[in-house]
Design a protein around this motif. Structure first.
Motif, PDB file in Angstrom:
ATOM      1  N   UNK A  58       0.919  -1.006  -0.156  1.00 57.70           N
ATOM      2  CA  UNK A  58      -0.060   0.154  -0.033  1.00 57.70           C
ATOM      3  C   UNK A  58       0.848   1.191   0.076  1.00 57.70           C
ATOM      4  N   UNK A  59       0.545   2.077  -0.903  1.00 57.30           N
ATOM      5  CA  UNK A  59       1.301   3.690  -0.828  1.00 57.30           C
ATOM      6  C   UNK A  59       0.756   4.579   0.267  1.00 57.30           C
ATOM      7  N   UNK A  60       1.726   4.949   1.013  1.00 56.18           N
ATOM      8  CA  UNK A  60       1.432   5.965   1.963  1.00 56.18           C
ATOM      9  C   UNK A  60       2.240   7.100   1.670  1.00 56.18           C
ATOM     10  N   UNK A  61       1.744   8.309   1.706  1.00 56.20           N
ATOM     11  CA  UNK A  61       2.471   9.704   1.667  1.00 56.20           C
ATOM     12  C   UNK A  61       3.725   9.808   2.285  1.00 56.20           C
ATOM     13  N   UNK A  62       3.339   9.358   3.865  1.00 60.83           N
ATOM     14  CA  UNK A  62       4.487   9.518   4.704  1.00 60.83           C
ATOM     15  C   UNK A  62       5.757   8.778   4.456  1.00 60.83           C
ATOM     16  N   UNK A  63       5.387   7.843   3.583  1.00 57.84           N
ATOM     17  CA  UNK A  63       6.766   6.985   3.176  1.00 57.84           C
ATOM     18  C   UNK A  63       7.512   7.748   2.022  1.00 57.84           C
ATOM     19  N   UNK A  64       6.954   8.615   1.537  1.00 57.30           N
ATOM     20  CA  UNK A  64       7.676   9.489   0.262  1.00 57.30           C
ATOM     21  C   UNK A  64       8.979  10.330   1.009  1.00 57.30           C
ATOM     22  N   UNK A  65       9.012  10.547   2.211  1.00 56.04           N
ATOM     23  CA  UNK A  65      10.228  11.095   2.873  1.00 56.04           C
ATOM     24  C   UNK A  65      11.325  10.434   2.900  1.00 56.04           C
ATOM     25  N   UNK A  66      12.643  10.838   2.162  1.00 56.16           N
ATOM     26  CA  UNK A  66      13.580   9.971   1.856  1.00 56.16           C
ATOM     27  C   UNK A  66      14.247   9.453   3.348  1.00 56.16           C
ATOM     28  N   UNK A  67      14.525   8.422   3.471  1.00 53.42           N
ATOM     29  CA  UNK A  67      15.374   7.811   4.555  1.00 53.42           C
ATOM     30  C   UNK A  67      16.683   7.374   4.193  1.00 53.42           C
ATOM     31  N   UNK A  68      17.680   7.760   4.847  1.00 52.83           N
ATOM     32  CA  UNK A  68      19.147   7.794   4.121  1.00 52.83           C
ATOM     33  C   UNK A  68      19.609   6.162   4.403  1.00 52.83           C
ATOM     34  N   UNK A  69      18.938   5.484   5.444  1.00 46.79           N
ATOM     35  CA  UNK A  69      19.368   4.027   5.533  1.00 46.79           C
ATOM     36  C   UNK A  69      18.828   3.070   4.289  1.00 46.79           C
ATOM     37  N   UNK A  70      17.618   3.484   4.006  1.00 45.00           N
ATOM     38  CA  UNK A  70      16.911   2.744   2.801  1.00 45.00           C
ATOM     39  C   UNK A  70      17.731   3.227   1.432  1.00 45.00           C
ATOM     40  N   UNK A  71      17.930   4.502   1.199  1.00 47.65           N
ATOM     41  CA  UNK A  71      18.317   4.991  -0.065  1.00 47.65           C
ATOM     42  C   UNK A  71      19.665   4.544  -0.288  1.00 47.65           C
ATOM     43  N   UNK A  72      20.511   4.362   0.881  1.00 43.33           N
ATOM     44  CA  UNK A  72      22.065   3.897   0.964  1.00 43.33           C
ATOM     45  C   UNK A  72      21.918   2.679   0.520  1.00 43.33           C
ATOM     46  N   UNK A  73      21.092   1.712   1.067  1.00 44.36           N
ATOM     47  CA  UNK A  73      20.961   0.252   0.805  1.00 44.36           C
ATOM     48  C   UNK A  73      20.386  -0.065  -0.602  1.00 44.36           C
ATOM     49  N   UNK A  74      19.480   0.663  -0.852  1.00 39.05           N
ATOM     50  CA  UNK A  74      18.753   0.439  -2.368  1.00 39.05           C
ATOM     51  C   UNK A  74      20.124   0.978  -3.365  1.00 39.05           C
ATOM     52  N   UNK A  75      20.606   2.022  -3.255  1.00 42.16           N
ATOM     53  CA  UNK A  75      21.510   2.272  -4.295  1.00 42.16           C
ATOM     54  C   UNK A  75      22.952   1.823  -4.375  1.00 42.16           C
ATOM     55  N   UNK A  76      23.296   1.058  -3.109  1.00 44.21           N
ATOM     56  CA  UNK A  76      24.382   0.225  -3.253  1.00 44.21           C
ATOM     57  C   UNK A  76      24.012  -1.245  -3.518  1.00 44.21           C
ATOM     58  N   UNK A  77      22.976  -1.744  -3.446  1.00 41.42           N
ATOM     59  CA  UNK A  77      22.485  -2.879  -4.226  1.00 41.42           C
ATOM     60  C   UNK A  77      22.256  -2.563  -5.505  1.00 41.42           C
ATOM     61  N   UNK A  78      21.599  -1.506  -6.002  1.00 38.52           N
ATOM     62  CA  UNK A  78      21.659  -1.355  -7.400  1.00 38.52           C
ATOM     63  C   UNK A  78      22.779  -0.676  -8.178  1.00 38.52           C
ATOM     64  N   UNK A  79      23.849  -0.418  -7.414  1.00 45.43           N
ATOM     65  CA  UNK A  79      24.871  -0.227  -8.280  1.00 45.43           C
ATOM     66  C   UNK A  79      25.436  -1.159  -9.212  1.00 45.43           C
ATOM     67  N   UNK A  80      25.075  -2.460  -9.007  1.00 48.93           N
ATOM     68  CA  UNK A  80      25.592  -3.556 -10.051  1.00 48.93           C
ATOM     69  C   UNK A  80      24.910  -3.071 -11.363  1.00 48.93           C
ATOM     70  N   UNK A  81      23.719  -3.196 -11.439  1.00 47.02           N
ATOM     71  CA  UNK A  81      23.012  -2.660 -12.800  1.00 47.02           C
ATOM     72  C   UNK A  81      23.519  -1.289 -13.160  1.00 47.02           C
ATOM     73  N   UNK A  82      23.702  -0.389 -12.394  1.00 52.19           N
ATOM     74  CA  UNK A  82      23.895   1.008 -12.602  1.00 52.19           C
ATOM     75  C   UNK A  82      25.196   0.663 -13.321  1.00 52.19           C
TER      76      UNK A  82
END
Length: 481
Positions: free
Chosen positions: A250-274
């Motif tokens: 489910x989409x919740x507007x409160x979850x749009x607030x960027x969280x550094x730990x999530x962003x860091x883990x997402x980008x670090x994992x996604x660095x492979x295809x990037x």
């Protein structure tokens, strides 16, 4: 447990991989098809300027791929966390990650659109655009940049859909956008009037009557407009899916607030295809500039543009298998069912290797026929036939390498994923493209591809064998505890 989560945990690997991969593979094939159709229509519409038009798209396309790769990095990284969170039955975290994926897409797409539009000419020059290619490349890329938000949203959120095991919706998204693109292409590219389809009739051995069509006659720019409108359609389809309540998230507007730990883990994992796509774009910069020296310019760049499209059509089904594999691996890794992880990876390697062999045979036997679909320029066809037969020699090894890299993405190991993703392009291909032409001239450029594929395969083989041993030991420890 949600039905899709139960299937990821209990369904037989063969059936599950088919259920998740078949829709993704079909969708990826259609995506590859409309990339081919763009180039085919432009080549036919521009006639004697087909070499420059095809080369213009070839120069602009890697920049478009960078935009797409950033979206994939965000989406794949986020989907890996979502799959593992669902395996751990942590719905709140999964929904939090989904909101952060969306906010990251909105921020990065705005930056890309503004910066890309300002520096479009120097960027295209860097990627090898000559004076004759630059006008066509600018027409194409300027439109694509304005549609960056739709590209990125559709790609990133499609991976979120796959993460919860709903591969059919992800397939429908790609099918809808691809079909819209294929339908709109001729209207935006060609002028009004009778359009001859002799280039198809000759290959199919049938008679196709000229068709009167109302068109805008925008050429290369028309191809870009059709592509953006297609991605708008795909983005709207995904919005409908989440708004309809069919998703387990489910989409919740409160979850749009960027969280550094999530962003860091997402980008670090996604660095492979990037890294894979970014290194591919870096490779294009190097290769196009090498081709200007050793290949004579526009024709050699156009040859690579067409071969690259044909390779994409071969690779896309493999990526479809990988997209079906990742939620299986991520979920079962999170659930500590390591036997299912190994079994699903082995089966995927067998399937992708089979696909790679079939692509190898097709490109080796019919390069002239395939090139003649894009253009009537005999120099381009002859050069393309020669280049293709060299470049595909190690293609059967690619399937194993693609799956091996995706294993580390799915289980959240960012460093080995990054290494394998960058190995073929950055570690091996670019140095070989620079070195070999000094000894073999233009042929050396084409030789670099099979050599880099072989080296990347060997590296992947060593790392995957090591990872399988680790997974086996972890599985045995859990059974004995």
């Amino acid at each position: 447990m949600h039905e899709r989560s139960r299937l990821l945990a209990d369904e037989s690997i063969g059936k599950l991989l088919f259920k998740l991969s078949a829709p993704a593979t079909i969708g990826m094939l259609v995506q590859a098809l409309y990339n081919l159709v763009d180039t085919v229509f432009v080549g036919q519409a521009l006639g004697e300027n087909s070499v420059q038009g095809i080369a213009g798209i070839a120069v602009a396309f890697p920049i478009m791929m960078i935009v797409m790769s950033i979206a994939l990095a965000i989406g794949i990284g986020g989907s890996s966390i979502i799959s593992r969170s669902l395996g751990e039955r942590n719905i709140d975290r999964a929904e939090n990650v989904m909101g952060n994926v969306l906010s990251l897409v909105l921020i990065t797409s705005a930056v890309i659109c503004i910066a890309g539009s300002i520096f479009i000419t120097p960027i295209l020059r860097l990627f090898g655009a000559t004076d004759t290619i630059l006008p066509y490349a600018t027409e194409y890329l300027s439109v694509i940049l304005y549609g960056a938000i739709f590209f990125m949203f559709a790609l990133a959120m499609n991976n979120v859909v796959r993460a919860e095991g709903n591969a059919k919706v992800a397939m429908y998204t790609m099918l809808v956008s691809a079909l819209v693109n294929i339908i709109l292409d001729p209207f935006f590219i060609f002028n009004s009037g009778y359009i001859e389809f002799n280039f198809l009739a000759d290959k199919l051995g049938i008679v196709i009557e000229p068709l009167y069509m109302y068109g805008f006659g925008l050429g290369v720019k028309g191809a870009a407009i059709a592509t953006v409108l297609a991605q708008v359609t795909g983005a709207l389809f995904i919005v409908w899916y989440f708004a309809s309540g069919n998703s387990s998230l489910r989409f919740h507007t409160k979850n749009l607030m960027p969280k550094w730990d999530i962003a860091r883990e997402s980008i670090s994992i996604g660095m492979g295809p990037l890294a894979r796509n970014a290194s591919s774009s870096l490779m294009v910069i190097v290769l196009n500039n090498v081709l200007l020296v050793y290949g004579g310019g526009d024709v050699a760049i156009a040859v690579f543009g067409v071969v690259n499209r044909l390779f994409m059509f071969t690779f896309m089904p493999m990526y479809g298998i990988v997209q079906g594999l990742q939620p299986i691996v991520g979920f079962n890794y999170g659930a500590k069912n390591f036997t299912r992880v190994i079994e699903s990876v082995k089966l995927s390697m067998f399937v992708t290797t089979t696909m790679a062999i079939l692509g190898f045979i097709l490109l080796l036997v019919f390069p002239e026929q395939l090139f003649s679909i894009f253009t009537t320029d005999q120099q381009l066809i002859s050069s393309g036939k020669y280049a293709t037969r060299i470049m595909v020699m190690a293609l059967p090894l690619v399937g194993f390498q693609v799956v091996g890299a995706s294993l580390y993405q799915a289980i959240g190991k960012a460093r080995p994923s990054f290494l394998l993703a960058m190995s073929r392009q950055l570690l091996f291909l670019i140095p070989l493209v620079i070195i070999l032409p000094h000894f073999f001239q233009l042929t050396g450029v084409w030789m670099a591809f099979p050599l880099s594929d072989s080296l990347a395969f060997l590296l992947t083989l060593v790392m995957v064998i090591k990872e399988f041993k680790i997974l086996t030991i972890m599985g045995e420890n859990i059974k004995s505890s």
